[in-house]
Design a protein around this motif. Sequence first.
Motif, mmCIF file in Angstrom:
data_model
loop_
_atom_site.group_PDB
_atom_site.id
_atom_site.type_symbol
_atom_site.label_atom_id
_atom_site.label_comp_id
_atom_site.label_asym_id
_atom_site.label_seq_id
_atom_site.Cartn_x
_atom_site.Cartn_y
_atom_site.Cartn_z
ATOM 1 N N GLU A 18 0.832 -1.204 0.000
ATOM 2 C CA GLU A 18 0.000 0.000 0.000
ATOM 3 C C GLU A 18 0.864 1.252 0.000
ATOM 4 N N ALA A 19 1.968 1.223 0.751
ATOM 5 C CA ALA A 19 2.881 2.366 0.765
ATOM 6 C C ALA A 19 3.500 2.580 -0.616
ATOM 7 N N VAL A 20 3.809 1.492 -1.296
ATOM 8 C CA VAL A 20 4.363 1.578 -2.651
ATOM 9 C C VAL A 20 3.357 2.230 -3.596
ATOM 10 N N LEU A 21 2.104 1.799 -3.540
ATOM 11 C CA LEU A 21 1.088 2.351 -4.430
ATOM 12 C C LEU A 21 0.813 3.820 -4.126
ATOM 13 N N GLN A 22 0.800 4.180 -2.853
ATOM 14 C CA GLN A 22 0.607 5.586 -2.510
ATOM 15 C C GLN A 22 1.766 6.431 -3.014
ATOM 16 N N ALA A 23 2.971 5.911 -2.888
ATOM 17 C CA ALA A 23 4.139 6.627 -3.391
ATOM 18 C C ALA A 23 4.058 6.774 -4.912
ATOM 19 N N ALA A 24 3.612 5.718 -5.583
ATOM 20 C CA ALA A 24 3.500 5.749 -7.035
ATOM 21 C C ALA A 24 2.446 6.750 -7.494
ATOM 22 N N LEU A 27 3.993 10.186 -7.275
ATOM 23 C CA LEU A 27 4.944 10.429 -8.375
ATOM 24 C C LEU A 27 4.226 10.598 -9.708
ATOM 25 N N LEU A 28 3.185 9.827 -9.932
ATOM 26 C CA LEU A 28 2.434 9.956 -11.177
ATOM 27 C C LEU A 28 1.838 11.349 -11.302
ATOM 28 N N TYR A 33 4.111 8.987 -16.002
ATOM 29 C CA TYR A 33 4.650 7.629 -16.027
ATOM 30 C C TYR A 33 6.160 7.604 -16.176
ATOM 31 N N SER A 34 6.703 8.579 -16.864
ATOM 32 C CA SER A 34 8.151 8.597 -17.065
ATOM 33 C C SER A 34 8.900 8.725 -15.740
ATOM 34 N N GLY A 35 8.260 9.286 -14.737
ATOM 35 C CA GLY A 35 8.904 9.452 -13.438
ATOM 36 C C GLY A 35 8.604 8.356 -12.453
ATOM 37 N N CYS A 36 7.875 7.315 -12.911
ATOM 38 C CA CYS A 36 7.478 6.232 -12.005
ATOM 39 C C CYS A 36 8.307 4.971 -12.236
ATOM 40 N N SER A 37 9.606 5.122 -12.274
ATOM 41 C CA SER A 37 10.464 3.944 -12.379
ATOM 42 C C SER A 37 10.396 3.159 -11.077
ATOM 43 N N MET A 38 10.776 1.909 -11.136
ATOM 44 C CA MET A 38 10.765 1.082 -9.925
ATOM 45 C C MET A 38 11.658 1.699 -8.854
ATOM 46 N N GLY A 54 9.062 -7.876 -5.068
ATOM 47 C CA GLY A 54 8.231 -8.787 -4.307
ATOM 48 C C GLY A 54 6.754 -8.462 -4.456
ATOM 49 N N HIS A 55 6.467 -7.263 -4.966
ATOM 50 C CA HIS A 55 5.083 -6.823 -5.143
ATOM 51 C C HIS A 55 4.683 -6.727 -6.620
ATOM 52 N N PHE A 56 5.635 -6.316 -7.454
ATOM 53 C CA PHE A 56 5.353 -6.138 -8.882
ATOM 54 C C PHE A 56 6.522 -6.693 -9.685
ATOM 55 N N ALA A 57 6.201 -7.467 -10.716
ATOM 56 C CA ALA A 57 7.259 -8.116 -11.499
ATOM 57 C C ALA A 57 8.100 -7.118 -12.274
ATOM 58 N N ASN A 58 7.474 -6.004 -12.706
ATOM 59 C CA ASN A 58 8.173 -5.010 -13.507
ATOM 60 C C ASN A 58 7.375 -3.707 -13.501
ATOM 61 N N LYS A 59 7.894 -2.709 -14.187
ATOM 62 C CA LYS A 59 7.222 -1.413 -14.214
ATOM 63 C C LYS A 59 5.855 -1.491 -14.875
ATOM 64 N N ALA A 60 5.714 -2.324 -15.906
ATOM 65 C CA ALA A 60 4.431 -2.445 -16.589
ATOM 66 C C ALA A 60 3.349 -2.930 -15.629
#
Length: 209
Positions: A18-24, A27-28, A33-38, A54-60
């Motif tokens: 949840e902290a990752v998604l809030q941070a994303a 940034l968005l 999207y260009s600023g939302c690198s892993m 551990g939460h997302f396989a990649n940026k996509a």
Amino acid sequence: MAYRRTPAVQARLDAQREAVLQAAVGLLAERGYSGCSMAAVAERAGIATGSMYGHFANKAELSVELFRRVVTREVAAVHEAVARHDTPRDRIAAVVETFATRALRAPRLAHALLVEPADTVVDAERLVFRRTFRDVLAAEIATALASGRLPPQDPQLTAAAIVGATAEALTGPLAAIPPHGPGAAPDAVVPALVSFTLRALGERDDSDA
């Protein structure tokens, strides 16, 4: 024997996700999207970049979840606005007014949702996004048709045209707003879009009788 996460471990991982998604989302709204690198999202969330995987396989994969998170919020705002009105006319106007006003108040975020180049998986989500708003409008148009307030038309087709026109009309104003500046005042743009929508529907007023 397969490892089973304890409730405490799962709760910690859920909180970190949840902290990752809030941070994303933050940034968005600031960089698109260009600023939302892993790495950038990990830094904003205060975790190691490796932990992101551990939460997302990649940026996509992150981008899709991020898009859905923001769109769910926007759709909820539209539904809430529609629920505050009683007549089909006002409910239709509320869809366009809410969508456009919120876009202009958060222009960088709206630009990312609508037009910024992104992964193909995000483009697929954009189609779902537009269809969702189309369906909300189509339901209200169908109600207005049933009450005799509109001339005969295909609610789905009309709604799709309005959503497309609204998104296109917002592209210019959103691109003209400085990325980190305040949102544009909706005083002129939003009323014009609402007026366009009602005219496109062929709305009849009492003087037409």
